[in-house]
Design a protein around this motif. Structure first.
Motif, PDB file in Angstrom:
ATOM      1  N   GLU A  56       0.820  -1.204   0.000  1.00 58.22           N
ATOM      2  CA  GLU A  56       0.000   0.000   0.000  1.00 58.22           C
ATOM      3  C   GLU A  56       0.856   1.257   0.000  1.00 58.22           C
ATOM      4  N   PHE A  57       2.016   1.184   0.609  1.00 53.43           N
ATOM      5  CA  PHE A  57       2.913   2.347   0.613  1.00 53.43           C
ATOM      6  C   PHE A  57       3.556   2.551  -0.753  1.00 53.43           C
ATOM      7  N   ILE A  58       3.919   1.458  -1.424  1.00 54.31           N
ATOM      8  CA  ILE A  58       4.601   1.566  -2.715  1.00 54.31           C
ATOM      9  C   ILE A  58       3.656   2.088  -3.784  1.00 54.31           C
ATOM     10  N   THR A  59       2.424   1.627  -3.788  1.00 51.37           N
ATOM     11  CA  THR A  59       1.487   2.013  -4.838  1.00 51.37           C
ATOM     12  C   THR A  59       1.043   3.465  -4.763  1.00 51.37           C
ATOM     13  N   LYS A  60       1.436   4.183  -3.727  1.00 54.66           N
ATOM     14  CA  LYS A  60       1.077   5.598  -3.633  1.00 54.66           C
ATOM     15  C   LYS A  60       1.932   6.481  -4.523  1.00 54.66           C
ATOM     16  N   PHE A  61       3.036   5.964  -5.039  1.00 54.19           N
ATOM     17  CA  PHE A  61       3.979   6.770  -5.811  1.00 54.19           C
ATOM     18  C   PHE A  61       3.935   6.323  -7.268  1.00 54.19           C
ATOM     19  N   SER A  62       4.021   7.297  -8.156  1.00 50.60           N
ATOM     20  CA  SER A  62       3.901   7.018  -9.583  1.00 50.60           C
ATOM     21  C   SER A  62       5.190   6.530 -10.214  1.00 50.60           C
ATOM     22  N   SER A  63       6.337   6.781  -9.603  1.00 54.56           N
ATOM     23  CA  SER A  63       7.615   6.382 -10.192  1.00 54.56           C
ATOM     24  C   SER A  63       8.531   5.835  -9.100  1.00 54.56           C
ATOM     25  N   PHE A  64       9.481   5.014  -9.529  1.00 51.22           N
ATOM     26  CA  PHE A  64      10.418   4.405  -8.594  1.00 51.22           C
ATOM     27  C   PHE A  64      11.403   5.433  -8.039  1.00 51.22           C
ATOM     28  N   SER A  65      11.836   6.373  -8.846  1.00 51.60           N
ATOM     29  CA  SER A  65      12.775   7.399  -8.376  1.00 51.60           C
ATOM     30  C   SER A  65      12.130   8.296  -7.317  1.00 51.60           C
ATOM     31  N   LYS A 179       9.360   1.036 -16.218  1.00 54.31           N
ATOM     32  CA  LYS A 179       8.970   2.332 -16.776  1.00 54.31           C
ATOM     33  C   LYS A 179      10.041   3.385 -16.519  1.00 54.31           C
ATOM     34  N   GLU A 180      10.638   3.330 -15.331  1.00 55.28           N
ATOM     35  CA  GLU A 180      11.694   4.301 -14.998  1.00 55.28           C
ATOM     36  C   GLU A 180      12.879   4.169 -15.945  1.00 55.28           C
ATOM     37  N   TYR A 181      13.342   2.948 -16.199  1.00 56.40           N
ATOM     38  CA  TYR A 181      14.464   2.728 -17.116  1.00 56.40           C
ATOM     39  C   TYR A 181      14.064   3.055 -18.551  1.00 56.40           C
ATOM     40  N   HIS A 182      12.833   2.781 -18.915  1.00 60.59           N
ATOM     41  CA  HIS A 182      12.371   3.064 -20.277  1.00 60.59           C
ATOM     42  C   HIS A 182      12.402   4.559 -20.562  1.00 60.59           C
ATOM     43  N   ARG A 184      14.263   6.788 -18.746  1.00 64.36           N
ATOM     44  CA  ARG A 184      15.620   7.286 -18.523  1.00 64.36           C
ATOM     45  C   ARG A 184      16.499   7.095 -19.749  1.00 64.36           C
ATOM     46  N   TYR A 185      16.345   5.987 -20.452  1.00 63.20           N
ATOM     47  CA  TYR A 185      17.158   5.692 -21.626  1.00 63.20           C
ATOM     48  C   TYR A 185      16.408   5.990 -22.913  1.00 63.20           C
ATOM     49  N   LEU A 186      15.582   7.032 -22.891  1.00 62.31           N
ATOM     50  CA  LEU A 186      14.981   7.623 -24.085  1.00 62.31           C
ATOM     51  C   LEU A 186      14.163   6.607 -24.869  1.00 62.31           C
ATOM     52  N   HIS A 187      13.245   5.938 -24.178  1.00 63.57           N
ATOM     53  CA  HIS A 187      12.304   5.008 -24.793  1.00 63.57           C
ATOM     54  C   HIS A 187      13.036   3.894 -25.547  1.00 63.57           C
ATOM     55  N   ALA A 188      13.915   3.221 -24.806  1.00 63.82           N
ATOM     56  CA  ALA A 188      14.662   2.112 -25.398  1.00 63.82           C
ATOM     57  C   ALA A 188      13.727   0.967 -25.740  1.00 63.82           C
ATOM     58  N   GLY A 189      14.122   0.162 -26.731  1.00 68.73           N
ATOM     59  CA  GLY A 189      13.334  -0.973 -27.150  1.00 68.73           C
ATOM     60  C   GLY A 189      13.408  -2.119 -26.154  1.00 68.73           C
ATOM     61  N   PRO A 190      12.646  -3.182 -26.392  1.00 73.00           N
ATOM     62  CA  PRO A 190      12.615  -4.289 -25.425  1.00 73.00           C
ATOM     63  C   PRO A 190      13.965  -4.962 -25.203  1.00 73.00           C
ATOM     64  N   GLN A 191      14.724  -5.206 -26.271  1.00 78.72           N
ATOM     65  CA  GLN A 191      16.008  -5.892 -26.131  1.00 78.72           C
ATOM     66  C   GLN A 191      17.004  -5.036 -25.356  1.00 78.72           C
ATOM     67  N   LEU A 192      17.138  -3.769 -25.730  1.00 77.90           N
ATOM     68  CA  LEU A 192      18.070  -2.872 -25.034  1.00 77.90           C
ATOM     69  C   LEU A 192      17.620  -2.628 -23.601  1.00 77.90           C
ATOM     70  N   LEU A 193      16.331  -2.461 -23.401  1.00 76.47           N
ATOM     71  CA  LEU A 193      15.820  -2.200 -22.050  1.00 76.47           C
ATOM     72  C   LEU A 193      16.043  -3.389 -21.129  1.00 76.47           C
ATOM     73  N   SER A 208       9.112 -10.787 -22.085  1.00 74.34           N
ATOM     74  CA  SER A 208       7.664 -10.638 -22.243  1.00 74.34           C
ATOM     75  C   SER A 208       7.142  -9.447 -21.442  1.00 74.34           C
ATOM     76  N   ILE A 209       7.592  -9.306 -20.195  1.00 72.69           N
ATOM     77  CA  ILE A 209       7.108  -8.207 -19.353  1.00 72.69           C
ATOM     78  C   ILE A 209       7.617  -6.863 -19.866  1.00 72.69           C
ATOM     79  N   VAL A 210       8.888  -6.818 -20.285  1.00 70.91           N
ATOM     80  CA  VAL A 210       9.436  -5.569 -20.824  1.00 70.91           C
ATOM     81  C   VAL A 210       8.718  -5.186 -22.115  1.00 70.91           C
ATOM     82  N   GLY A 211       8.415  -6.178 -22.958  1.00 69.11           N
ATOM     83  CA  GLY A 211       7.678  -5.888 -24.185  1.00 69.11           C
ATOM     84  C   GLY A 211       6.288  -5.339 -23.918  1.00 69.11           C
TER      85      GLY A 211
END
Length: 282
Positions: A56-65, A179-182, A184-193, A208-211
């Motif tokens: 419940e505490f984690i879901t209150k924030f929109s981003s990991f950072s 989502k944070e890494y996606h 941060r690295y300028l919308h990297a593709g699934p393989q790079l991400l 599968s999850i990254v895709g």
């Protein structure tokens, strides 16, 4: 009314029992009894607190950072209160962010992987039906579950690259990290991400999850949208009208010639002919 507010003792001073030595005992779902407008005052005051789970505490924030930065500021506040002579100020340091991040991962693992942590702390093998048995997991000095491997002794990589931290695949925090890494690295593709995430974290069914997260990104979907295709015109009458055989005959004058399409850096070659169509009756 405003003219009565300035002389309202209950508003400015509160109830009388707050000024007494003994406080009343409040019971949930019950109201204090009144006898002739006099409040019955008891000798104790009891409070009930409820500890909320970490999910419940984690879901209150929109981003990991944002989550890690808020926790880092909370730790700094506790440090400044406990050690007034060594107060910290200014922007957050990298060490403070690492401590906050490790704590979030540790609390998440204790909630989602409690059975595995219990077995590892007692130095017992995992159950035979455990899905984490092939990962050779272990606990580090901070109590975080990490993935084993064959590069632990002779590799010069850091601890995160040699032994990534284990995350549950379908948790909100895992998808928040993706989502944070996606972003941060300028919308990297699934393989790079996935390659960037594997340098610090590990979760099953990674590609599968990254895709899925890349497919949900509105910016990426707009960038990969297909352009409109123009409709082809109707066929010529000579191609769809029945006629006598050999009424129109084509004769090759010369060829074939190897030609390349009008595409930059194309290596494909086609055979081309020079021909003429003869019209007449046979």
């Amino acid at each position: 009314m405003p003219e009565k507010l300035s002389q309202h003792d209950l508003w400015w001073s509160g109830p009388q029992w707050l000024h007494d030595k003994h406080l009343p005992n409040f019971i949930a779902n019950e109201t204090p009894s009144h006898d002739n407008d006099e409040t019955c005052i008891n000798d104790s005051l009891s409070f009930v607190s409820q500890v909320k789970p970490i999910s419940e505490f984690i879901t209150k924030f929109s981003s990991f950072s944002k989550l890690t930065r808020i926790l880092a500021y909370c730790f700094r506040f506790v440090h400044n209160i406990s050690s007034p002579s060594k107060k910290c100020s200014g922007p957050l340091t990298a060490a403070e962010l690492v401590v906050a991040e490790n704590l979030v991962i540790q609390l998440l693992q204790e909630q989602e992987l409690s059975v595995e942590i219990h077995m590892l702390r007692k130095n017992k093998p995992l159950p035979c039906n455990s899905k984490l048995l092939a990962l050779n997991i272990f606990l580090d000095k901070s109590g975080i579950i990490r993935v084993g491997g064959r590069v632990s002794k002779h590799s010069t990589l850091n601890i995160n690259q040699k032994h990534p931290m284990l995350l549950p695949k379908d948790h909100y925090l895992t998808r928040s990290i993706i989502k944070e890494y996606h972003m941060r690295y300028l919308h990297a593709g699934p393989q790079l991400l996935l390659s960037l995430l594997r340098q610090k974290f590990w979760f099953s069914h990674g590609l599968s999850i990254v895709g899925q997260e890349c497919h949900r990104c509105l910016t990426c979907r707009r960038g990969k949208s297909q352009s409109c295709q123009q409709l082809m015109s109707d066929l010529l009458s000579v191609r769809i009208t029945p006629d006598r055989p050999f009424k129109r005959v084509g004769v090759d004058f010369c060829g074939p010639f190897l030609t390349k399409p009008n595409v930059i850096r194309s290596k494909v070659k086609f055979k081309s002919y020079v021909w003429d169509e003869l019209q007449g009756s046979c």
